[in-house]
Design a protein around this motif. Structure first.
Motif, mmCIF file in Angstrom:
data_model
loop_
_atom_site.group_PDB
_atom_site.id
_atom_site.type_symbol
_atom_site.label_atom_id
_atom_site.label_comp_id
_atom_site.label_asym_id
_atom_site.label_seq_id
_atom_site.Cartn_x
_atom_site.Cartn_y
_atom_site.Cartn_z
ATOM 1 N N SER A 16 0.827 -1.210 0.000
ATOM 2 C CA SER A 16 0.000 0.000 0.000
ATOM 3 C C SER A 16 0.861 1.259 0.000
ATOM 4 C CB SER A 16 -0.937 0.004 1.213
ATOM 5 O OG SER A 16 -0.205 0.036 2.427
ATOM 6 N N THR A 19 1.508 1.831 -3.528
ATOM 7 C CA THR A 19 0.279 2.305 -4.153
ATOM 8 C C THR A 19 0.114 3.799 -3.940
ATOM 9 O OG1 THR A 19 -0.816 0.156 -3.859
ATOM 10 C CG2 THR A 19 -2.240 2.057 -4.225
ATOM 11 N N SER A 166 -5.151 4.125 -0.132
ATOM 12 C CA SER A 166 -4.251 3.082 -0.643
ATOM 13 C C SER A 166 -4.371 1.779 0.126
ATOM 14 C CB SER A 166 -2.799 3.571 -0.620
ATOM 15 O OG SER A 166 -2.417 3.922 0.698
ATOM 16 N N SER A 207 -4.631 1.775 -9.950
ATOM 17 C CA SER A 207 -3.469 1.635 -9.066
ATOM 18 C C SER A 207 -3.588 0.509 -8.045
ATOM 19 C CB SER A 207 -3.227 2.957 -8.320
ATOM 20 O OG SER A 207 -3.025 4.029 -9.219
#
Length: 228
Positions: A16, A19, A166, A207
């Motif tokens: 994450s 991300t 994220s 994403s």
């Protein structure tokens, strides 16, 4: 717009933190090259550009490495000054955003990992503590960022949207990986609305890691099985 050769990102598809950086680059419209890293067999490139922590993400801009996701996000906003901005312009508003970023990273994120590694009554306690932290975050955002629409940053996602989204946009993957646990955000209207809007945005869809692959990775990383 930068040339692809001038900007590249060393990352991991399931992280994450990576991300976050990919989202920021997409929001800013920055062209970049993405280089996937095998964290079980770290490349010489990763060791060269992040010799201290030897972790991703690492953003390399014109040969200069920038490490740590929040540092990278602020660097992106400082370096590419064109709209949309990731951070508010007004100092007190920037300070509020930075406070809640730190709260999320130091409190909320770690609490989710505790849930993953616990079982039985310990897991129940960890979920309760995680919910308390989310309640504080919900109330804090409602108080400190009253003019959010549709994102906390306004019309475009900003740094706090990126940090929360994220990982929070993957909550269904965490629920499925654990099995029998509901980490739903529905009881937190502000956070739930934010995550819903983010998940439906083209940038986030582009994403986020694939759901099925992320479920499998979470189970592998935390030694979970389908019946856990």
């Amino acid at each position: 717009m930068e040339k692809e050769s001038e900007v590249f990102l060393l990352g991991s598809w399931f992280s994450s933190y990576c991300t976050r950086v990919r989202l920021a680059l997409e929001i800013k419209g920055i062209q970049y090259e993405y280089i996937e890293q095998d964290l079980t067999n770290k490349s010489q490139e990763l060791l060269k550009y992040n010799p201290v922590h030897k972790k991703v993400p690492v953003l390399v801009h014109k040969g200069k490495p920038i490490v740590e996701s929040i540092v990278i996000l602020e660097y992106i906003d400082d370096c590419w000054k064109t709209a949309p901005k990731l951070l508010p312009e007004e100092p007190s508003e920037r300070a509020k955003v930075r406070f809640w970023i730190n709260y999320y990273d130091q409190k909320v994120g770690p609490s989710t990992k505790v849930v993953l590694v616990c079982n039985g009554k310990e897991r129940d306690k960890a979920i309760e503590e995680s919910n308390e932290l989310l309640k504080v975050l919900e109330e804090g955002i409602a108080r400190d960022i009253p003019n959010r629409s549709p994102f906390l940053n306004g019309e475009n996602p900003g740094i706090l949207d990126v940090v929360i989204g994220s990982s929070a946009c993957n909550v269904e993957a965490f629920n499925e990986a654990i099995g029998g646990v509901d980490l739903s955000l529905e009881k937190y209207p502000c956070l739930f609305e934010l995550v819903t809007v983010l998940k439906n945005s083209p940038i986030m869809k582009k994403s986020l890691p694939p759901h099925i692959d992320l479920v499998a990775k979470i189970r592998e990383k935390f030694n979970l099985n389908q019946d856990a």
